[in-house]
Design a protein around this motif. Sequence first.
Motif, PDB file in Angstrom:
ATOM      1  N   VAL A 204     -10.057  25.021  20.247  1.00  0.00           N
ATOM      2  CA  VAL A 204     -11.502  25.063  20.148  1.00  0.00           C
ATOM      3  C   VAL A 204     -12.091  25.332  21.519  1.00  0.00           C
ATOM      4  CG1 VAL A 204     -11.652  22.541  20.387  1.00  0.00           C
ATOM      5  CG2 VAL A 204     -13.576  23.813  19.410  1.00  0.00           C
ATOM      6  N   ASP A 205     -13.069  26.206  21.581  1.00  0.00           N
ATOM      7  CA  ASP A 205     -13.772  26.482  22.827  1.00  0.00           C
ATOM      8  C   ASP A 205     -14.759  25.352  23.085  1.00  0.00           C
ATOM      9  OD1 ASP A 205     -16.122  27.603  24.443  1.00  0.00           O
ATOM     10  OD2 ASP A 205     -14.642  29.213  24.634  1.00  0.00           O
ATOM     11  N   THR A 208     -18.630  26.920  23.132  1.00  0.00           N
ATOM     12  CA  THR A 208     -19.168  27.622  21.959  1.00  0.00           C
ATOM     13  C   THR A 208     -18.745  26.991  20.640  1.00  0.00           C
ATOM     14  OG1 THR A 208     -17.295  29.148  21.747  1.00  0.00           O
ATOM     15  CG2 THR A 208     -19.073  29.763  23.273  1.00  0.00           C
ATOM     16  N   GLN A 210     -16.054  27.794  19.122  1.00  0.00           N
ATOM     17  CA  GLN A 210     -15.260  28.749  18.346  1.00  0.00           C
ATOM     18  C   GLN A 210     -13.846  28.206  18.119  1.00  0.00           C
ATOM     19  OE1 GLN A 210     -13.803  32.562  20.080  1.00  0.00           O
ATOM     20  NE2 GLN A 210     -14.866  33.556  18.373  1.00  0.00           N
ATOM     21  N   LYS A 212      -9.919  29.054  16.864  1.00  0.00           N
ATOM     22  CA  LYS A 212      -8.919  30.098  16.663  1.00  0.00           C
ATOM     23  C   LYS A 212      -7.579  29.444  16.378  1.00  0.00           C
ATOM     24  CE  LYS A 212     -10.865  33.453  19.992  1.00  0.00           C
ATOM     25  NZ  LYS A 212     -10.533  34.241  21.207  1.00  0.00           N
ATOM     26  N   CYS A 231     -10.316  32.867  12.624  1.00  0.00           N
ATOM     27  CA  CYS A 231     -11.251  32.858  13.751  1.00  0.00           C
ATOM     28  C   CYS A 231     -12.600  32.415  13.193  1.00  0.00           C
ATOM     29  CB  CYS A 231     -11.347  34.249  14.372  1.00  0.00           C
ATOM     30  SG  CYS A 231     -12.452  34.371  15.786  1.00  0.00           S
ATOM     31  N   VAL A 232     -13.106  31.275  13.669  1.00  0.00           N
ATOM     32  CA  VAL A 232     -14.350  30.708  13.151  1.00  0.00           C
ATOM     33  C   VAL A 232     -15.337  30.522  14.293  1.00  0.00           C
ATOM     34  CG1 VAL A 232     -15.405  28.832  11.830  1.00  0.00           C
ATOM     35  CG2 VAL A 232     -12.991  29.417  11.452  1.00  0.00           C
ATOM     36  N   ASP A 233     -16.573  30.981  14.095  1.00  0.00           N
ATOM     37  CA  ASP A 233     -17.620  30.664  15.049  1.00  0.00           C
ATOM     38  C   ASP A 233     -18.843  30.171  14.291  1.00  0.00           C
ATOM     39  OD1 ASP A 233     -19.284  33.296  14.611  1.00  0.00           O
ATOM     40  OD2 ASP A 233     -17.241  33.945  15.086  1.00  0.00           O
ATOM     41  N   HIS A 235     -23.176  29.161  14.160  1.00  0.00           N
ATOM     42  CA  HIS A 235     -24.483  29.659  14.591  1.00  0.00           C
ATOM     43  C   HIS A 235     -25.577  28.796  13.969  1.00  0.00           C
ATOM     44  CE1 HIS A 235     -22.531  33.444  15.948  1.00  0.00           C
ATOM     45  NE2 HIS A 235     -21.734  33.195  14.922  1.00  0.00           N
ATOM     46  N   ALA A 286     -21.516  29.260   9.418  1.00  0.00           N
ATOM     47  CA  ALA A 286     -20.139  29.417   9.899  1.00  0.00           C
ATOM     48  C   ALA A 286     -19.596  30.755   9.429  1.00  0.00           C
ATOM     49  CB  ALA A 286     -19.256  28.283   9.389  1.00  0.00           C
ATOM     50  N   ARG A 287     -18.998  31.504  10.348  1.00  0.00           N
ATOM     51  CA  ARG A 287     -18.408  32.807  10.049  1.00  0.00           C
ATOM     52  C   ARG A 287     -16.907  32.723  10.298  1.00  0.00           C
ATOM     53  NH1 ARG A 287     -20.140  37.752  13.868  1.00  0.00           N
ATOM     54  NH2 ARG A 287     -19.014  36.403  15.345  1.00  0.00           N
ATOM     55  N   CYS A 299     -10.734  37.743  14.466  1.00  0.00           N
ATOM     56  CA  CYS A 299     -12.015  37.709  15.173  1.00  0.00           C
ATOM     57  C   CYS A 299     -12.740  39.044  15.071  1.00  0.00           C
ATOM     58  CB  CYS A 299     -11.803  37.345  16.644  1.00  0.00           C
ATOM     59  SG  CYS A 299     -11.239  35.651  16.932  1.00  0.00           S
TER      60      CYS A 299
END
Length: 780
Positions: A204-205, A208, A210, A212, A231-233, A235, A286-287, A299
């Motif tokens: 996890v970042d 952000t 994110q 992976k 890959c999840v980010d 918003h 979530a994407r 990603c």
Amino acid sequence: MPNSTPHSAFRLPLLLLLLSLLSLLANISTALAAHADDGDDILRLINPLIGSTNGGNVFAGATRPYALAKPVANVDGQNTGGFATDGSKVTGFSAVHDLGTGGNPSLGNFPLFPQVCPQSGDDGVNSCQFRIGDRAPHYVNDSVVAEPGRFAVELVSGVKAQMTSSEHAALYRFEFPTGGGGDPLVLLDLTDLWQSRQNASVSVDAFTGQLKGNGTFLPSFGAGSYVMHFCVDFHGGDVRDNGVWVNNRAGTEPKSLYVTRGFNLFFVEAGDWVRFQNLANNTLTARMGLSFISTEQACNHAATEIPKPLTDFDRLVSETQDAWRQKLSPISIKAGGASEDLQSSFWSGIYRGMISPQNYTGENPHWDSGIPYFDSYYCIWDAFRVQHPLLTILDPVAQSQMVNSLLDIYKHEGWLPDCHMSMCSGLDTGWLERRRRAAIIQDAEVEPLEWSYQGRGGLQSWKSLDYIPYLDFDPLGFGTNSRSVSRTLEYAYNDYCLATLAQGLGKADVYDKYIQRSTNWRNIWKEDQTSAIQGNDTGFKGFFQPKYMNGTWGYQDPIACSALADFCSLTTNPSETFEASIWQYQFLVPQQISTLISLMGGDEEFISRLDFFHTSGLADISNEPVFSTVYLYHYAGRPALSTKRLHTYIPSRFRNTNDGLPGNDDSGSMGAFVVFGIMGLFPIAGQNVYLISAPFFEELRVTHGVTGKTATVRVVGGFDPAYANVSIQSVTVNGEPWTRNWITHELFTEGWTMEITLGAEESAWGTRPEDRPPSRISGS
């Protein structure tokens, strides 16, 4: 089918596909817009929840035709397709699933789970629930929304979730309740529905949020394993903190995690989490991108297919719905007063038939032949009977791509597959002809070491004894040494289809060899065998029976493995028939039904046996082998009885309800059976034969995706939506009388018009021997 496991030796599916697609390698042309009886948007009649309980195992979530991304809620009940309307608990939201499989749940990898953690003394993250058994809440029953392109549900925790998808990515909106007393948290679980994970990693970042990672999993059927990447980010809010969790504990350090199964195969629940604050409208987006190739590709899928996650939701839903309208566009109907429930069953059946197999082009980690690549064939033993024939009519280009993919698998793996799940175990015409013949002949002549999922077993006995023996001695290869009766019948039909292909290619010697082998089923017919139910003789004599290598008879009760006895699974109680009884398999001789009728005592005895089969509880409409038996009255010169029998199953066992399928959908097979029944046609898979019955609608039109010509099936002289008039009185094709009770595929490729006159009483139409379907091998 319940607890479905594929028949390892059934090579017929490939023969069906190959024989059906000799001329279907062109690009699809523009077709008519699909429409219902009143011209409204056809999507309003599609109900993805048909079969979402009672073992239908359908996929009820959002997907594009044949797409990889398939988001829906995962539950802890009937979760083979992810979600079920069985009142179970939601364990997370996963972006990959399969449709209608039996046996082990399939896919469901890397579920996300949203929650609001209670405030604790130190406001620590461990007030949250992480393990599946702790975190899963029920969903609000009347909150479920399932439509093409969108799925939504509310949890009793107050969290509302809705989701849509592109080809390789999913987009989620999680709306959290106000006044929850804490900050929203989303965890990612490094698991799948089957909990088959072998190892996995995630990071996890810290800034952000994110996520992976990837994991290695087992396919729901097949050998080997597959690796999936994600890959999840996020918003719509600010990241408060994040970290990893293991079992029921979590922390903000470290930021990455690797888990595996130790030597004792202990399964660890683990993953990552991200907590948020300052959400706009209490909503987090979530994407998630998915890939079988790499995390970077996952990603990239997410970024390119969903570039504006905060505003792309409606666009994705709209594009997905347009994609479905295009796929459904070859067919239109005039219902003539038929109920909307029946129309919904029809359109929903077509819809489900185009969910799997899945288009994994660019996602095969093992090879790239530069052609479209399809996978998730679960399993062709089920789907060859009606689903692939339906795609041959409605989406011939995709069907030809599937065939080419199967041949591509043969090219790289050495065998045509029975099933091919999660990749575990243009072509010029000349290449295709050579490759298909080589592939099919190899399956017929060469036994692989492991024939449980590819090739044929028992070939040494098949060639020398002309049947598969009971307790066969087979040192050449290894598989479950059972199903001697059903394998004998299926190998015989496989060889018939191979002979037909050879005949079409002008290979007389090959034809002669395999047409003779196609009669081998006669060798296990025991003419004096009787059958009883609870000690009462059924009155019928002559059934298939297992036979030892020395030619003496073994025994299997003809009702064993039927709905009146225990279900026969390949793994738990293998028998000499596969997932069905000898009573059911006695009708599986589509290449020589007329000979079978003679063995059973003639037309009237054959009809009597069919009637008994369908009215005694022996017929299992929840499993695909029974489908053709509904229509076999045609071969005895009584086509009207086929239609009457069909009406005992539709709509009583196939309905526009959550429990509206009698068994698991098997990649859309149950739905395809309904579609063909309503169309008034039934395919004899592997032959250029469609049996004609009374349609359930006044008119259907199908525009062929290659020739562009439109076939019409129309009831004339008055259509009765109450179905009192279901006996065909006469038929014309292109204005000329048509006395045969069957028709060929040219109906669709040439755009013929078939007009049918119906009445209440059975007529003489289609009853003469010369008007019955082809069913006798020359010289037999």
